[in-house]
Design a protein around this motif. Structure first.
Motif, PDB file in Angstrom:
ATOM      1  N   SER A  63      47.906  43.304  37.658  1.00 21.43           N
ATOM      2  CA  SER A  63      46.158  42.770  37.743  1.00 21.43           C
ATOM      3  C   SER A  63      45.927  41.767  38.345  1.00 21.43           C
ATOM      4  O   SER A  63      46.120  40.410  38.738  1.00 21.43           O
ATOM      5  N   ILE A  64      44.199  41.518  39.014  1.00 26.31           N
ATOM      6  CA  ILE A  64      43.405  41.147  39.519  1.00 26.31           C
ATOM      7  C   ILE A  64      42.376  41.303  39.377  1.00 26.31           C
ATOM      8  O   ILE A  64      41.612  42.082  38.563  1.00 26.31           O
ATOM      9  N   GLU A  65      41.600  40.099  38.855  1.00 28.59           N
ATOM     10  CA  GLU A  65      39.575  39.800  38.664  1.00 28.59           C
ATOM     11  C   GLU A  65      39.792  38.505  39.374  1.00 28.59           C
ATOM     12  O   GLU A  65      40.589  37.858  39.798  1.00 28.59           O
ATOM     13  N   ARG A  82      32.693  42.063  50.373  1.00 28.33           N
ATOM     14  CA  ARG A  82      34.132  43.158  51.260  1.00 28.33           C
ATOM     15  C   ARG A  82      34.950  42.336  50.424  1.00 28.33           C
ATOM     16  O   ARG A  82      35.878  43.808  50.202  1.00 28.33           O
ATOM     17  N   PHE A  83      35.203  41.473  50.790  1.00 31.29           N
ATOM     18  CA  PHE A  83      36.702  41.150  50.243  1.00 31.29           C
ATOM     19  C   PHE A  83      37.174  40.967  48.992  1.00 31.29           C
ATOM     20  O   PHE A  83      37.835  41.754  48.308  1.00 31.29           O
ATOM     21  N   ASP A 114      40.202  44.224  44.610  1.00 33.65           N
ATOM     22  CA  ASP A 114      40.066  44.601  43.993  1.00 33.65           C
ATOM     23  C   ASP A 114      41.221  45.601  43.559  1.00 33.65           C
ATOM     24  O   ASP A 114      40.938  46.687  42.894  1.00 33.65           O
ATOM     25  N   ALA A 115      41.010  47.313  44.878  1.00 31.53           N
ATOM     26  CA  ALA A 115      41.940  47.909  45.313  1.00 31.53           C
ATOM     27  C   ALA A 115      43.904  47.189  45.008  1.00 31.53           C
ATOM     28  O   ALA A 115      44.257  48.277  45.258  1.00 31.53           O
TER      29      ALA A 115
END
Length: 97
Positions: A40-42, A23-24, A29-30
């Motif tokens: 960006s995020i990974e 869920r986290f 990611d959104a």
């Protein structure tokens, strides 16, 4: 450019930790669509049962000051609330590259 790398260790049963981590991850990611400074995020969940940490994320923002903008954004605060009750440890490194 600043990289913001964070690891989380969760507590609770394997099932609770996995469910919460998923869920986290979905919430994180959104975030690039919601936070302008977030380039960006990974986000990844640990697949090695021999290691202690559950989640790692790497976020990229333009400047070190933007780490605070990202951290205080309501969408990020809401995402962080997902793991609030199961977060055991957090480790973070921020650096300019």
């Amino acid at each position: 450019m600043t990289k913001h790398i964070v690891m989380f260790k969760l507590q609770g049963s394997d099932e609770l930790r996995r469910e919460t981590a998923l869920r986290f991850k979905a919430a994180l990611d959104a975030l690039p669509e919601q936070i302008d400074v977030l380039q960006s995020i990974e986000v990844a969940l640990n697949e090695n049962p021999g290691e202690d940490w559950d989640i790692v994320l790497t976020a990229i923002v333009p400047t070190m000051d933007d780490v605070a903008v990202y951290a205080k954004h309501p969408a990020h605060v809401a995402a962080a609330a997902i793991i609030k009750d199961v977060k055991q440890l957090r480790a973070c490194v921020d650096y300019n590259c």
